[in-house]
Scaffold this motif. Structure first.
Motif, PDB file in Angstrom:
ATOM      1  N   LYS A 262      -1.041  -3.658   5.914  1.00 40.89           N
ATOM      2  CA  LYS A 262      -0.951  -2.188   5.844  1.00 40.89           C
ATOM      3  C   LYS A 262      -0.170  -1.635   7.045  1.00 40.89           C
ATOM      4  N   GLU A 263       0.564  -0.611   6.895  1.00 37.65           N
ATOM      5  CA  GLU A 263       1.392   0.065   7.932  1.00 37.65           C
ATOM      6  C   GLU A 263       0.189   0.549   9.032  1.00 37.65           C
ATOM      7  N   VAL A 264       0.459   0.229  10.217  1.00 40.31           N
ATOM      8  CA  VAL A 264      -0.318   0.783  11.338  1.00 40.31           C
ATOM      9  C   VAL A 264       0.629   1.767  12.004  1.00 40.31           C
ATOM     10  N   ILE A 265       0.073   2.981  12.469  1.00 35.50           N
ATOM     11  CA  ILE A 265       0.825   3.713  13.246  1.00 35.50           C
ATOM     12  C   ILE A 265      -0.593   4.000  14.495  1.00 35.50           C
ATOM     13  N   SER A 283     -13.107   7.992  10.746  1.00 41.17           N
ATOM     14  CA  SER A 283     -12.923   8.881   9.643  1.00 41.17           C
ATOM     15  C   SER A 283     -11.812   8.323   8.737  1.00 41.17           C
ATOM     16  N   ALA A 284     -11.632   8.897   7.452  1.00 38.08           N
ATOM     17  CA  ALA A 284     -10.719   8.587   6.624  1.00 38.08           C
ATOM     18  C   ALA A 284     -10.526   9.829   5.751  1.00 38.08           C
ATOM     19  N   SER A 285      -9.271  10.352   5.816  1.00 41.27           N
ATOM     20  CA  SER A 285      -8.967  11.381   4.981  1.00 41.27           C
ATOM     21  C   SER A 285      -7.539  11.407   4.560  1.00 41.27           C
ATOM     22  N   ASP A 306      -2.135   3.941   7.378  1.00 39.59           N
ATOM     23  CA  ASP A 306      -1.886   4.805   6.280  1.00 39.59           C
ATOM     24  C   ASP A 306      -1.775   4.029   4.988  1.00 39.59           C
ATOM     25  N   GLU A 307      -2.840   4.224   4.300  1.00 41.42           N
ATOM     26  CA  GLU A 307      -2.957   3.292   2.939  1.00 41.42           C
ATOM     27  C   GLU A 307      -2.665   4.242   1.956  1.00 41.42           C
ATOM     28  N   TYR A 311      -5.358   8.328   5.175  1.00 41.13           N
ATOM     29  CA  TYR A 311      -5.471   7.890   6.488  1.00 41.13           C
ATOM     30  C   TYR A 311      -6.550   7.480   7.177  1.00 41.13           C
ATOM     31  N   LYS A 312      -6.664   6.207   7.436  1.00 38.75           N
ATOM     32  CA  LYS A 312      -8.020   5.912   8.388  1.00 38.75           C
ATOM     33  C   LYS A 312      -7.828   5.848   9.733  1.00 38.75           C
TER      34      LYS A 312
END
Length: 359
Positions: A262-265, A283-285, A306-307, A311-312
């Motif tokens: 998964k893309e990690v920022i 959180s996740a939203s 970012d899935e 966003y987690k």
């Protein structure tokens, strides 16, 4: 697949719209959609109009070693003007509306003859009793939120239903399961226009398709592979048999869970070590936030994954589990009461148990 209520438990009942009947019809339609695929097994907690105790519903899923548990319900409000869909994961909350939904769904235990003994004095009319339920679903919270979000997105983006969001609540039926578990409220029977939609075959077909599409999407994300329709490519016959009279829920895939990269920022350095690391998911939203302390009640450092638009957000990271528990305590003290520890290996998410064994 867990159709809520049943038998002597009617659930919500407004304008002749009966929750137990709608939940069963939608669940069976979801099952019919999923059973077209050769690598999905659907188990029902009930497939007829019978009363199944809350604890037994969870036991059925646990005995089947199910991959997910989905409980289907319809909502109601005394005011009669509330409408829209919402999906719950297990969690402790002091939010009044979330507690009210949980109290209503948990109250079914009073129809069980020995509920005071079985549920250790639990009183569904007592807020203190509701809040005091032990949280056993923490390990699966991340997956539960993901599936809930996918279902809500289907309802909202494709069916144009009002999105009341993904929420947490202390639901007894979710607390007893040992897999990602959610409870979805299809809409409000107390709001007549929505009740008519939920009671119609068209509405039930649309909602069932939304749920099954979300489950198929979740399956691809967490288990990899593609979904093959049985009619197009028959699956091989196995020696495994399913008892026809066994009540109930869920879909079961025999493929091994595979976590996709998964893309990690992030605003913190990502370690190049191939060892185990722990992070605190706070959180996740669907909202992307700048990774600055003021956006996270002063917590820092914070990273985000970012899935596909979900966003987690994770607080800190460490290779030491005891240190991770300290970070978890810090996050909870900052107001993130539903935060939990997540383990990674080589950038892929793994279970806490696997991480502790490998570390």
């Amino acid at each position: 697949m867990d159709p809520g209520h049943g038998g002597k438990d009617f659930g919500a009942n407004y304008y002749g719209f009966i929750e137990k009947n709608i939940a069963l019809k939608v669940a069976l339609k979801v099952g019919r959609n999923l059973e077209k695929y050769n690598d999905i097994q659907v188990i029902y907690t009930r497939n007829t109009d019978v009363f199944i105790e809350l604890m037994e519903r969870a036991r059925i899923a646990n005995r089947a070693n199910a991959n997910i548990f989905l409980s289907i319900h319809c909502n109601a409000s005394p005011k009669g003007d509330a409408f829209g869909t919402e999906t719950f994961v297990m969690g402790l909350t002091k939010n009044a509306s979330n507690l009210e939904v949980a109290k209503k769904e948990n109250a079914v235990i009073t129809l069980e003859s020995d509920y005071k003994l079985k549920y250790a004095g639990y009183n569904p009319n007592s807020p203190e009793s509701v809040i005091g339920i032990t949280l056993l679903q923490e390990e699966y919270l991340d997956q539960s939120i993901t599936l809930s979000t996918k279902i809500q997105n289907e309802f909202t983006n494709k069916l144009d239903r009002k999105n009341r969001g993904v929420k947490q609540g202390p639901f007894l039926v979710l607390n007893q399961t040992s897999m990602p578990s959610i409870l979805t409220e299809l809409g409000f029977l107390s709001y007549k226009p929505e009740g008519e939609y939920l009671n119609s075959d068209k509405g039930q077909e649309e909602l069932a398709k939304g749920i099954s599409d979300a489950i198929l999407n979740y399956k691809k994300e967490y288990f990899g592979g593609t979904n093959v329709i049985i009619d197009e490519k028959p699956s091989k016959v196995t020696d495994e048999k399913v008892e026809k009279d066994t009540p109930v829920v869920q879909n079961k895939s025999n493929t091994k869970e595979v976590e996709k990269p998964k893309e990690v920022i992030t605003n913190e350095p990502i370690p190049d070590s191939k060892g185990i690391t722990f992070k605190i998911q706070i959180s996740a939203s669907g909202k992307k936030l700048d990774l600055v302390p003021q956006n996270f009640n002063g917590l820092s450092p914070v990273s985000v994954v970012d899935e596909k638009g979900l966003y987690k957000y994770y607080f800190s990271q460490t290779s030491n589990y005891d240190e991770a528990k300290k970070y978890l305590s810090e996050a909870k003290n900052k107001g993130y009461e539903s935060s939990f520890i997540v383990a990674f290996k080589n950038g892929n998410k793994i279970s806490i148990q696997e991480a502790l064994k490998a570390n």
